[in-house]
Design an enzyme around this catalytic site. Structure first.
Site, mmCIF file in Angstrom:
data_model
loop_
_atom_site.group_PDB
_atom_site.id
_atom_site.type_symbol
_atom_site.label_atom_id
_atom_site.label_comp_id
_atom_site.label_asym_id
_atom_site.label_seq_id
_atom_site.Cartn_x
_atom_site.Cartn_y
_atom_site.Cartn_z
ATOM 1 N N HIS A 70 13.658 20.900 24.278
ATOM 2 C CA HIS A 70 12.498 20.072 23.953
ATOM 3 C C HIS A 70 11.270 20.960 24.131
ATOM 4 C CE1 HIS A 70 9.889 16.397 25.343
ATOM 5 N NE2 HIS A 70 9.473 16.915 24.195
ATOM 6 N N MET A 72 7.697 21.780 24.329
ATOM 7 C CA MET A 72 6.350 21.247 24.533
ATOM 8 C C MET A 72 5.415 22.438 24.600
ATOM 9 S SD MET A 72 7.544 18.377 27.252
ATOM 10 C CE MET A 72 9.085 19.234 27.508
HETATM 11 C C1 DX5 Z 1 8.721 15.265 30.391
HETATM 12 C C2 DX5 Z 1 10.066 15.757 29.955
HETATM 13 C C3 DX5 Z 1 11.217 14.921 30.380
HETATM 14 C C4 DX5 Z 1 11.359 14.784 31.869
HETATM 15 C C5 DX5 Z 1 12.338 13.709 32.182
HETATM 16 O O1 DX5 Z 1 7.758 16.066 29.799
HETATM 17 O O2 DX5 Z 1 10.117 15.858 28.545
HETATM 18 O O3 DX5 Z 1 12.419 15.416 29.804
HETATM 19 O O4 DX5 Z 1 11.783 15.965 32.467
HETATM 20 O O5 DX5 Z 1 12.301 13.482 33.560
HETATM 21 P P1 DX5 Z 1 12.348 12.018 34.175
HETATM 22 O O6 DX5 Z 1 13.647 11.428 33.728
HETATM 23 O O7 DX5 Z 1 12.255 12.244 35.633
HETATM 24 O O8 DX5 Z 1 11.179 11.261 33.607
HETATM 25 ZN ZN ZN Z 2 12.093 16.370 27.610
#
Ligand code: DX5
Ligand code: ZN
Length: 227
Positions: A70, A72
């Protein structure tokens, strides 16, 4: 129970112990995790910095589970080849982080990557209208990207029927729906009932007293619904 589509659990190692990622990954794999979710942050697209290709390449050796990166990060097109070389199987990016989303999707697809678009809490589903024809999955953010352990934003669930409608209208009912952020044992069943396919969970697994039990419980809850 009738199960039409396979539902998958994707632990996010962001909430894990970075001093022993091998142990963390093996624990969730043994308990039945389906995918490892990798949160890549650059300190520009989001106010946090995490891991990149070298770490991913190292952990690629410890598991056969698919890796879901993912991204970002701004200008993901500059770095995707490094992530592909590191061995990721799925890549999602945010459309507002790049100028030519369609070009990037085509590039990822031509490299055999399962390709997704990530949608922030305030980003409307209609921004997917033109890209939906080319992608494999949509990642609905149910927290603002940047950190694990944040509180689930329930209003984002309104997007799921909107996405399903767009999928019907465009003949893309095969699109995989992933949800990410604040997923836990108390909300996962309701979300599964809405037709989500992949569930990312960070702190509700790695912050649990017993991560294996947490994986088992979450998997049981996503799979005991009618869809
Ligand atoms: C946030 C991330 C998520 C996060 C999920 O920016 O994309 O993948 O790590 O963690 P929880 O489940 O603790 O919200
Ligand atoms: Zn994520």
């Amino acid at each position: 129970m009738k199960q039409l589509r396979k539902k998958l659990l994707a632990p996010s190692i962001l909430a894990g112990d970075f001093s022993n990622l091998e142990k963390e990954i093996k624990a969730v794999e043994e308990a039945g995790a389906d995918i490892i979710h990798l949160d890549v942050m650059d300190g520009r697209y989001v106010p946090n910095i995490t891991i990149g290709p070298p770490v991913i390449e190292s952990i690629r050796k410890v598991t056969k589970l698919p890796f879901d990166a993912h991204l970002m990060i701004v200008e993901p097109e500059k770095y995707v080849d490094d992530f592909i070389k590191a061995g990721v199987n799925m890549i999602s990016f945010h459309m507002d982080a790049t100028i030519h989303s369609h070009r990037l999707v085509e590039h990822l697809k031509s490299n055999g990557i399962i390709t997704g678009i990530a949608v922030n809490p305030a980003t409307p589903i209609n921004t997917l209208e033109e890209i939906i024809h080319y992608i494999d999955y949509v990642l609905i953010m149910s927290v603002n990207p940047g950190f694990s352990g944040q509180k689930f934003i329930p209003q984002v669930l309104r997007k799921i029927p909107k996405l399903k409608k767009l999928m019907e209208e465009t003949g893309r009912t095969d699109i995989i729906i992933e949800i990410d952020g604040g997923i836990n044992k108390d909300n996962i069943r309701e979300i599964s009932e809405m037709g989500v396919d992949i569930f990312v969970a960070g702190s509700s697994i790695f912050g649990a007293p017993d991560k294996k039990e947490a994986v088992k419980l979450l998997k049981e809850r996503i799979n005991t619904v009618m869809v």
